[in-house]
Write an enzyme that holds these catalytic residues in place. Structure first.
Site, short mmCIF file in Angstrom:
data_model
loop_
_atom_site.label_atom_id
_atom_site.label_comp_id
_atom_site.label_asym_id
_atom_site.label_seq_id
_atom_site.Cartn_x
_atom_site.Cartn_y
_atom_site.Cartn_z
NE ARG A 87 40.65 37.88 43.40
CZ ARG A 87 41.05 38.82 42.56
NH1 ARG A 87 40.76 38.73 41.27
NH2 ARG A 87 41.74 39.86 42.99
CG HIS A 99 48.03 41.49 40.00
ND1 HIS A 99 47.41 41.03 41.15
CD2 HIS A 99 47.11 41.41 39.01
CE1 HIS A 99 46.16 40.68 40.86
NE2 HIS A 99 45.95 40.91 39.57
CG ASP A 157 40.57 47.17 35.93
OD1 ASP A 157 41.43 48.06 36.10
OD2 ASP A 157 40.38 46.25 36.74
#
Ligand code: CA
Length: 390
Positions: A213, A112, A105
């Site tokens: 997160r 971002h 990824d």
């Protein structure tokens, strides 16, 4: 024109013809091609049955025959009617399209990366010095890539308490990442040039890189995200071919400084692809994939430049797609500025991060209006509670 009726505004007109895996009632999974609200049974139509009577697209992707198969399906759909090889989508089960061999990824949206830098390191430069020189990435888990509709369990992990000690707890900061996924086809190849990307990329899907997160915050230094992301990655089931997307390839943003020669492309590899995210039916993000700083062609060149080959079944994610404005942010941590600005949904409730029972749906399409709509369908997932410890 196809003899299968395609509803107005469908994601799947004859110009699209994406591949997927489906299971007719009481039969084995096999390769299908989507048209409107129907699926063509490729093997039953006598088209490359050795490659098509299989429970994943991997063999077809490895064979290099995908383009020829798609052309034959287009001929079938514009020739004499063959209703015996076409199923209504409502009568079949749509399954995971590929066995993911390897999953990488990236982190390639400058908007971002800048937003995250500002949120996580407010007192320093938001972009680290290497960011404009290479497409930053981490290695994900192939085993937990799931197809749209698969429930997503809230992961548990070590989260720092007030004293900074990690405690095993269900995440309280479950987030999304709006992304586009690229499926590699063909035989394993290394040192792929960016301008040869179309020889190696079989197709494209929507991707949601679910992210915890608080777990990420405790684990990510110095080697990057791990368990905060490896619990689930959702992809859309219909693999849109690069051939179908070719009319929508556009120039990417200029890069400053110019990258190393191995990352330079002469051809335009950005994709003019509209992307949307809904949370429980409320639209929360609308952006376009063409804003990405690093293209998929550069990403593929980068991940093979050291001699590590990429081949059929490999998947790489674009990185979270965020555009330049507030309404174009591709994650909740950006949309709510780490919880400081909660979102209000259509039912009046508010969200900072995801709650159990929440459903997130990603959609995407190229074209529309007076150009053929090359749609991706959707990648959706509903959050379910962390299982009780045994
Ligand atoms: Ca990601």
């Amino acid at each position: 024109m196809s003899w299968v009726d395609v509803p107005e505004g469908s994601d799947f007109p004859i110009e699209n013809l994406p591949f997927g895996i489906f299971r007719p009632r009481d039969e084995e999974p096999r390769v299908g091609v989507r048209i409107g609200d129907h699926v063509v049974d490729v093997a039953a139509a006598g088209i490359e049955p050795d490659l098509a009577a299989r429970p994943s697209l991997n063999a077809l992707m490895a064979s290099g025959h995908g383009g020829a198969v798609r052309e034959r399906v287009a001929e079938l759909l514009t020739g004499p009617e063959r209703p015996d090889v076409v199923h209504p989508i409502a009568d079949v089960q749509v399954l995971m399209p590929i066995d993911v061999v390897d999953y990488i990824d990236f982190y390639s949206s400058i908007h971002h990366a800048t937003n995250l830098g500002r949120i996580l390191r407010p007192d320093s430069e938001p972009l680290l010095p290497n960011w404009r020189q290479l497409p930053v990435a981490y290695h994900g888990r192939a085993r937990t890539v799931v197809v749209s509709g698969t429930p997503v369990e809230r992961p548990a992990g070590l989260v720092a308490d007030a004293s900074g000690t990690g405690r095993l707890t269900p995440t309280r900061a479950l987030d999304i990442e709006l992304e586009v996924g690229f499926l590699v086809g063909g035989q394993p190849a290394a040192r792929i040039e960016p301008d040869h990307a179309d020889r190696h990329v079989f197709g494209v899907v929507l991707l949601n890189d679910w992210s915890a997160r608080d777990i990420q915050g405790f684990e990510y230094q110095p080697l990057g995200p791990h368990l905060a992301k490896s619990f689930a990655t959702t992809i859309s089931p219909w693999v849109v071919t690069l051939e179908a997307l070719r009319p929508y390839l556009v120039e990417p943003p200029a890069q400053e400084p110019p990258p190393d020669p191995y990352l330079r492309a002469a051809l335009p590899w950005a994709v003019d692809l509209e992307l949307r995210v809904e949370l429980n039916g409320t639209p929360i993000t609308a952006t376009n994939f063409s804003h990405m700083y690093w293209t998929f062609a550069q990403q593929l060149a980068h991940l093979t430049v050291n001699g590590a080959p990429a081949g059929s079944g490999d998947l790489f994610g674009s990185g979270t797609v965020s555009g330049p404005t507030k309404g174009e942010r591709g994650s909740l941590i950006e949309l709510t500025w780490r919880g400081a600005e909660p979102l209000t949904l259509d039912d009046g409730s508010t969200r900072t991060f995801l709650e159990d029972g929440d459903t997130v749906t990603v959609r995407g399409w190229c074209g529309g209006g007076d150009r053929p709509r090359i749609g991706f369908g959707e990648a959706t997932g509903t959050i379910v509670p962390t299982p009780e410890a045994p």
